[in-house]
Design a protein around this motif. Structure first.
Motif, PDB file in Angstrom:
ATOM      1  N   LEU A  57      -8.856  -0.344  24.527  1.00  0.00           N
ATOM      2  CA  LEU A  57      -9.832   0.598  23.992  1.00  0.00           C
ATOM      3  C   LEU A  57     -11.221   0.317  24.554  1.00  0.00           C
ATOM      4  O   LEU A  57     -11.687  -0.821  24.561  1.00  0.00           O
ATOM      5  CB  LEU A  57      -9.881   0.493  22.472  1.00  0.00           C
ATOM      6  N   THR A  58     -11.862   1.378  25.012  1.00  0.00           N
ATOM      7  CA  THR A  58     -13.273   1.290  25.393  1.00  0.00           C
ATOM      8  C   THR A  58     -14.061   2.444  24.784  1.00  0.00           C
ATOM      9  O   THR A  58     -15.275   2.391  24.685  1.00  0.00           O
ATOM     10  CB  THR A  58     -13.441   1.327  26.919  1.00  0.00           C
ATOM     11  N   GLU A  76     -17.010   0.879  19.817  1.00  0.00           N
ATOM     12  CA  GLU A  76     -18.229   0.606  19.059  1.00  0.00           C
ATOM     13  C   GLU A  76     -18.609   1.752  18.127  1.00  0.00           C
ATOM     14  O   GLU A  76     -19.136   1.527  17.042  1.00  0.00           O
ATOM     15  CB  GLU A  76     -19.381   0.304  20.010  1.00  0.00           C
ATOM     16  N   ASN A  77     -18.368   2.980  18.513  1.00  0.00           N
ATOM     17  CA  ASN A  77     -18.670   4.120  17.641  1.00  0.00           C
ATOM     18  C   ASN A  77     -17.719   5.258  17.999  1.00  0.00           C
ATOM     19  O   ASN A  77     -18.041   6.145  18.774  1.00  0.00           O
ATOM     20  CB  ASN A  77     -20.123   4.564  17.790  1.00  0.00           C
ATOM     21  N   THR A  96     -11.232  -4.174  17.516  1.00  0.00           N
ATOM     22  CA  THR A  96     -12.373  -3.814  16.675  1.00  0.00           C
ATOM     23  C   THR A  96     -12.687  -2.342  16.881  1.00  0.00           C
ATOM     24  O   THR A  96     -12.883  -1.897  18.018  1.00  0.00           O
ATOM     25  CB  THR A  96     -13.620  -4.650  17.022  1.00  0.00           C
ATOM     26  N   ILE A  97     -12.714  -1.576  15.780  1.00  0.00           N
ATOM     27  CA  ILE A  97     -13.072  -0.157  15.853  1.00  0.00           C
ATOM     28  C   ILE A  97     -14.094   0.125  14.756  1.00  0.00           C
ATOM     29  O   ILE A  97     -13.850  -0.145  13.576  1.00  0.00           O
ATOM     30  CB  ILE A  97     -11.848   0.766  15.657  1.00  0.00           C
ATOM     31  N   LYS A  98     -15.229   0.669  15.155  1.00  0.00           N
ATOM     32  CA  LYS A  98     -16.281   1.046  14.219  1.00  0.00           C
ATOM     33  C   LYS A  98     -16.600   2.519  14.424  1.00  0.00           C
ATOM     34  O   LYS A  98     -16.685   2.987  15.560  1.00  0.00           O
ATOM     35  CB  LYS A  98     -17.539   0.194  14.434  1.00  0.00           C
ATOM     36  N   ASN A  99     -16.752   3.224  13.310  1.00  0.00           N
ATOM     37  CA  ASN A  99     -17.033   4.654  13.388  1.00  0.00           C
ATOM     38  C   ASN A  99     -18.068   5.008  12.333  1.00  0.00           C
ATOM     39  O   ASN A  99     -17.843   4.809  11.134  1.00  0.00           O
ATOM     40  CB  ASN A  99     -15.752   5.466  13.166  1.00  0.00           C
ATOM     41  N   SER A 100     -19.188   5.537  12.761  1.00  0.00           N
ATOM     42  CA  SER A 100     -20.257   5.917  11.829  1.00  0.00           C
ATOM     43  C   SER A 100     -20.078   7.324  11.287  1.00  0.00           C
ATOM     44  O   SER A 100     -20.880   7.787  10.481  1.00  0.00           O
ATOM     45  CB  SER A 100     -21.621   5.812  12.532  1.00  0.00           C
ATOM     46  N   ASN A 101     -18.970   8.010  11.695  1.00  0.00           N
ATOM     47  CA  ASN A 101     -18.774   9.399  11.287  1.00  0.00           C
ATOM     48  C   ASN A 101     -17.290   9.699  11.041  1.00  0.00           C
ATOM     49  O   ASN A 101     -16.741  10.646  11.577  1.00  0.00           O
ATOM     50  CB  ASN A 101     -19.332  10.348  12.353  1.00  0.00           C
ATOM     51  N   GLY A 102     -16.659   8.865  10.213  1.00  0.00           N
ATOM     52  CA  GLY A 102     -15.266   9.122   9.885  1.00  0.00           C
ATOM     53  C   GLY A 102     -14.418   7.869   9.924  1.00  0.00           C
ATOM     54  O   GLY A 102     -14.925   6.751  10.110  1.00  0.00           O
ATOM     55  N   LEU A 123     -11.877  -3.092  11.192  1.00  0.00           N
ATOM     56  CA  LEU A 123     -12.107  -1.651  11.114  1.00  0.00           C
ATOM     57  C   LEU A 123     -13.275  -1.406  10.178  1.00  0.00           C
ATOM     58  O   LEU A 123     -13.284  -1.892   9.042  1.00  0.00           O
ATOM     59  CB  LEU A 123     -10.864  -0.914  10.587  1.00  0.00           C
ATOM     60  N   GLU A 124     -14.262  -0.651  10.654  1.00  0.00           N
ATOM     61  CA  GLU A 124     -15.405  -0.277   9.826  1.00  0.00           C
ATOM     62  C   GLU A 124     -15.654   1.213   9.977  1.00  0.00           C
ATOM     63  O   GLU A 124     -15.460   1.776  11.060  1.00  0.00           O
ATOM     64  CB  GLU A 124     -16.659  -1.054  10.232  1.00  0.00           C
TER      65      GLU A 124
END
Length: 455
Positions: A57-58, A76-77, A96-102, A123-124
């Motif tokens: 994943l990138t 990262e997002n 590591t997966i971070k999502n500020s919109n879902g 996961l965030e």
């Protein structure tokens, strides 16, 4: 015979589709009272026949084809999206997966999704009411692995809109609302769970004859501002270690450690419960067959609206009231109760049972607080047929119906007796008048936590 062949055919179909770890068999005889049966099936999935892929994943990634995906890397997002009508297995290896919109991982569509954790995974997400979880599945979801999963969410942590099964792994979950949710069912077998939640920590939500919750083994460390483990229908626990405590003293929330709208059954385990509300609660019946319990509660340690039956176990209770139900039946166990109100209380909360306290065996020790308190208090009858009962307090017994002693040992303030006395201040004749037979248990506004409690 048709029903038998139908169930056999169902098992064969499920195994041929990949050997799903668990499935639900609906017990047609119990549909009316929402008691479906959760039955285990061995996991015989052979993923070696499936097509395999390696993904690093990138950025946001979509999976639209079934198979086994070994996933590494960081987003990262963005989001890992699954949208296929086939079975998918994800092996998350230090992801590591971070999502500020879902959601960080969103399973929009899949026949079944299996996720295995290897190494350390995070996961965030910042989610909304519609897609409310960082790990969100609209279909059946199965989680396992030798690694761990860390989740942080502004709402919920893990959820499935169908069945959710967890078989091993380590989960560290921090949420502002619920921790883990299964809609149609939630089955947990083994695993280590550290959950801090602003709402309920582990729960089921489907009110339509489903929503059963089954736990077998595992270690649970839960700090919650809501309920710890709550089922919309039946809750069954077999072994495991449970440490559950209230985070904040908020009387507007239901803050029970173990809670079921249906039947609640415990077949062993170690439970350390420190709650603002009830320790163990059912809107129907509770059966405890064995286990070790240390319960501290500002309300009832164990509360059943219907029947509470204790067959064995070790209980160390400090609470406002110790045991409370319409029908309390003690057949065995070592039970020590320190109560600021009644030690054991029977009051009319259910039309399914007569208001009764029945003791047939076990060792029951009750130490009462000062004031208008009773060791054993029944708004109906008291029957003592065996066991040892040791009560320290001003009022050992209080009853409004009949009391019968047929066997066992009764010790009141250090002295043996074979008489079930009646406390006039709470039952029997009150100031020369017969008791009110329609007197009910205290309502929520009369309890120490006040009103506005979610049941």
């Amino acid at each position: 015979m048709k029903k038998k062949y139908l169930i056999i055919a169902l098992i064969i179909i499920i195994l041929s589709l990949g050997g799903i770890s668990y499935y639900l068999v609906l017990n047609k005889n119990n549909v009316s009272n929402k008691t479906t049966k959760v039955t285990k099936v061995l996991d015989n999935v052979n993923w070696s026949v499936a097509e395999s892929f390696d993904l690093e994943l990138t950025k946001s990634t979509s999976i639209t084809k079934g198979g086994v995906y070994t996933i590494t890397g960081t987003i990262e997002n963005g989001q890992l999206l699954i949208n296929t009508n086939e079975e998918v297995k994800l092996i998350l290896n230090n992801v590591t997966i971070k999502n500020s919109n879902g959601p960080a991982i969103y399973i929009e569509n899949a026949k079944t999704t299996y996720i295995e954790f290897v190494g350390e995974n995070t996961l965030e997400g910042t989610v909304n009411e519609e897609l409310d979880s960082v790990l969100k599945s609209k279909d059946d979801l199965y989680l396992s692995g030798s690694g761990n999963l860390k989740i942080k969410s502004n709402l919920d942590g893990i959820s499935s809109s169908d069945n959710l099964t967890i078989n091993g792994g380590e989960y560290i979950i921090e949420t502002e609302d619920d921790g883990i949710k299964g809609k149609d069912s939630l089955v947990i077998s083994n695993g280590t769970f550290t959950i801090t939640s602003g709402g309920d920590s582990i729960k089921t939500t489907n009110e339509d004859e489903l929503g059963n919750l089954l736990i077998e083994n595992g270690t649970f460390n839960i700090t919650t501002n809501g309920d710890g483990i709550v089922s919309i229908n039946t809750l069954e626990i077999t072994n495991g270690e449970f440490t559950i405590k209230t985070n904040t003293k908020n009387s507007n929330n239901s803050q029970k450690a173990l809670k079921a709208d249906g039947i609640l059954t415990i077949n062993g385990g170690t439970f350390t419960l420190d709650m603002n509300d009830d320790g163990i609660h059912s809107n129907k019946d509770i059966t405890i067959n064995k286990g070790t319990f240390k319960i501290t509660s500002n309300d009832d340690a164990i509360h059943s609206d219907g029947k509470l039956e204790i067959n064995d176990g070790n209980f160390d209770i400090t609470a406002h009231e110790g045991l409370e139900a319409t029908y309390v039946k003690i057949n065995g166990g070592d039970i020590t109760i320190n109560a600021s109100d009644d030690g054991i209380n029977a009051g009319n909360k259910s039309s399914d049972y007569s208001t009764t306290i029945e003791i047939n065996g076990g060792n029951v020790t009750i130490k009462m607080g000062q004031g208008d308190t009773d060791g054993i208090d029944s708004n109906g009858n008291i029957y003592i047929n065996g066991g040892t009962i040791n009560i320290t307090g001003q009022s050992p017994f209080d009853y409004d119906g009949e009391a019968k002693y047929s066997g066992g040992t009764i010790i009141v303030n250090g002295e043996a007796t074979n008489t079930i006395t009646n406390q006039f201040m709470g039952g029997g004749m009150k100031n020369g008048q017969a008791p009110n037979k329609n007197e009910q248990m205290p309502n929520d506004s009369q309890r120490p936590n006040g009103g506005n409690r979610r049941r």
